[in-house]
Write an enzyme that holds these catalytic residues in place. Structure first.
Site, PDB file in Angstrom:
ATOM      1  N   ARG A  57      10.626  49.902   0.945  1.00  0.00           N
ATOM      2  CA  ARG A  57      11.063  49.203   2.163  1.00  0.00           C
ATOM      3  C   ARG A  57      10.253  49.668   3.366  1.00  0.00           C
ATOM      4  O   ARG A  57      10.097  48.956   4.355  1.00  0.00           O
ATOM      5  CB  ARG A  57      12.574  49.380   2.407  1.00  0.00           C
ATOM      6  CG  ARG A  57      13.052  48.713   3.698  1.00  0.00           C
ATOM      7  CD  ARG A  57      14.556  48.419   3.733  1.00  0.00           C
ATOM      8  NE  ARG A  57      15.358  49.505   3.232  1.00  0.00           N
ATOM      9  CZ  ARG A  57      15.624  50.616   3.905  1.00  0.00           C
ATOM     10  NH1 ARG A  57      15.152  50.797   5.119  1.00  0.00           N
ATOM     11  NH2 ARG A  57      16.377  51.550   3.360  1.00  0.00           N
ATOM     12  N   TYR A 110      10.000  25.491  15.455  1.00  0.00           N
ATOM     13  CA  TYR A 110      10.603  25.227  14.151  1.00  0.00           C
ATOM     14  C   TYR A 110      12.130  25.343  14.270  1.00  0.00           C
ATOM     15  O   TYR A 110      12.634  26.193  15.008  1.00  0.00           O
ATOM     16  CB  TYR A 110      10.023  26.231  13.149  1.00  0.00           C
ATOM     17  CG  TYR A 110      10.753  26.245  11.828  1.00  0.00           C
ATOM     18  CD1 TYR A 110      10.920  25.081  11.080  1.00  0.00           C
ATOM     19  CD2 TYR A 110      11.274  27.429  11.321  1.00  0.00           C
ATOM     20  CE1 TYR A 110      11.593  25.098   9.871  1.00  0.00           C
ATOM     21  CE2 TYR A 110      11.945  27.457  10.105  1.00  0.00           C
ATOM     22  CZ  TYR A 110      12.108  26.281   9.391  1.00  0.00           C
ATOM     23  OH  TYR A 110      12.780  26.298   8.203  1.00  0.00           O
ATOM     24  N   ASP A 182       3.305  31.852  17.174  1.00  0.00           N
ATOM     25  CA  ASP A 182       3.501  31.482  15.779  1.00  0.00           C
ATOM     26  C   ASP A 182       2.311  30.599  15.393  1.00  0.00           C
ATOM     27  O   ASP A 182       2.193  29.469  15.858  1.00  0.00           O
ATOM     28  CB  ASP A 182       4.832  30.737  15.614  1.00  0.00           C
ATOM     29  CG  ASP A 182       5.119  30.382  14.160  1.00  0.00           C
ATOM     30  OD1 ASP A 182       4.162  30.187  13.396  1.00  0.00           O
ATOM     31  OD2 ASP A 182       6.314  30.293  13.798  1.00  0.00           O
ATOM     32  N   LYS A 207       3.147  29.111   3.986  1.00  0.00           N
ATOM     33  CA  LYS A 207       2.450  27.848   4.186  1.00  0.00           C
ATOM     34  C   LYS A 207       0.974  27.956   3.794  1.00  0.00           C
ATOM     35  O   LYS A 207       0.670  28.192   2.641  1.00  0.00           O
ATOM     36  CB  LYS A 207       2.659  27.401   5.634  1.00  0.00           C
ATOM     37  CG  LYS A 207       4.135  27.474   6.093  1.00  0.00           C
ATOM     38  CD  LYS A 207       5.011  26.502   5.367  1.00  0.00           C
ATOM     39  CE  LYS A 207       6.514  26.660   5.510  1.00  0.00           C
ATOM     40  NZ  LYS A 207       7.119  27.477   6.505  1.00  0.00           N
TER      41      LYS A 207
END
Ligand code: 4LM
Length: 392
Positions: A57, A110, A182, A207
């Site tokens: 992590r 978004y 972004d 993407k």
């Protein structure tokens, strides 16, 4: 290794096969934890006195390779990998704000980023405003004493409106406000916001970076100081990290980003011209269209116009849906940047969570469709679009 060209770095940066038994493909360190040779080693790694892995992590060698690669692609100092684009967006925004702060945001984002901004406002009193950011003076007047982040998408999902990134970064510097971009729609191959003066770049790596529709992931790049701070706070403690296998898939996908993007762009340009001329199409929203209101800005800040075309068809929501249902090869699906051409209806899909009034302000109508142009032969994509448009 000295710095090479973008197309070379996407293949080599951050990996030396000879350090891994000559394995051409990087190993997947599929482990949750790392063994310390002594208790003292463990203690000094936790204390930050000794380099080395502790627990996946916090950091993992396969994930670290990807973080180094994306940092080099975005020309930043340090990259961080997350379990989704939204994990990246939330870790960055929560890391840069506290109760009472204000986020100034581009005119659209978004749908889930919109949802996150609402959540932050309702639960933590971190307010936000949307702004066109069309000119310097109105941008200055929208900045308040509490503004601690300027957050932009460019092109904006799904309206394809652009924000002048260099201008926003220059104005933000006057107020020492970090600018977060972004960059999902462009990928670092087409646009590099850090080179234009911004502070943090975020990707939904799901993407174009992945390119094959088989990973959900997020990446962020910024200065060593800021990213190290976020790594030890909102990344480590909220814990939205990426798995080693997903990092490996992304390292694989990224190698072909430049060749894929060239093809996405070429296909999109051809299809945009054809869509624009079709009588059933009301209007197209594509930065590579000569009549696109921000065509000059697209040329200034993007290497090419990208692979996304939004367009409004004549008629209503039912016409838009029936057009989608008539498609045969093109897939009805959200997401973008894959080999397959995808189409979605933002008003009822990616931006369904945005209240109608806000959708209208952003320019998301019921007739608006978003096409993620894939890598198929453009002639085949067009014949599918054309036969479905002819039925409207
Ligand atoms: C979509 N988008 O548009 P994850 N930033 C931008 C995005 O478009 C997305 C995310 C962040 C779509 C998903 C269904 C500009 C996502 C969020 O999905 O969390 O990796 O990215 O179709």
């Amino acid at each position: 290794m000295d710095t090479k060209r973008f197309e070379t770095e996407v293949i080599h940066k951050g990996y030396n096969a000879l350090q891994h038994n000559g394995s051409l493909s990087p190993p997947i360190f599929q482990t949750s934890t790392f063994v310390f040779d002594t208790a003292e080693t463990g203690a000094s790694r936790f204390a930050g006195e000794q380099e080395g892995y502790i627990y996946s992590r916090l950091s993992n060698p396969t994930v670290a390779m990807l973080e180094e690669r994306i940092a080099s692609m975005e020309k930043g100092e340090k990259g961080l990998a997350f379990g989704s684009g939204m994990a990246a967006v939330s870790a960055i925004l929560l890391g840069l704000t506290k109760t009472g702060d204000h986020i100034l945001c581009s005119e659209g984002v978004y749908g889930c980023t919109f949802g996150l901004l609402q959540l932050m406002e309702e639960k933590y009193h971190i307010t936000h405003d949307f702004h066109s950011m069309n000119d310097e003076d109105s941008l200055r007047s929208a900045i308040t004493d509490h503004t601690t982040v300027i957050y932009i998408e460019s092109p904006i999902n799904p309206t394809m409106k652009l924000v002048d990134i260099e201008m926003v970064a220059r104005v933000a510097k006057e107020y020492s406000i970090p600018v977060v971009v972004d960059n999902t729609f462009s990928s670092p191959y087409l646009q590099r916001p850090l080179e234009l003066g911004c502070d943090v770049v975020i990707h939904s790596a799901t993407k174009y970076l992945c390119g094959h529709g088989d990973v959900i992931g997020g990446l962020a790049v910024g200065s060593n100081e800021l990213m190290s701070h976020l790594a030890m706070t909102t990344q480590k403690d909220i814990g939205g990290i990426m798995s080693p296998f997903d990092a490996w898939l992304l390292l694989r996908g990224i190698k072909t980003l430049p060749v894929r993007m060239d093809r996405h762009c070429e296909n999109a340009k051809k299809l945009a011209e054809l869509l624009k001329e079709h009588p059933a199409v009301e209007k197209i929203l594509f930065p590579g269209d000569l009549e696109f209101p921000q065509y000059e800005l697209a040329n200034k800040q993007m290497k090419n116009a990208g692979g996304l075309i939004s367009f409004q068809i004549k008629g209503d929501k039912a016409a838009a849906q029936s057009f989608m249902n008539s498609l045969q090869m093109i897939k009805i699906a959200v997401s973008l940047g894959d080999a397959e051409t995808l189409i979605q209806h933002p008003a009822t899909m990616t931006h369904a969570v945005v209240p109608e009034e806000n959708r209208k302000q952003m320019g998301i109508t019921d007739q608006l469709l978003r096409l993620s142009v894939g890598l198929e032969a453009w002639e085949d994509i067009w014949s599918d679009l054309e036969q479905a448009l002819n039925r409207i």
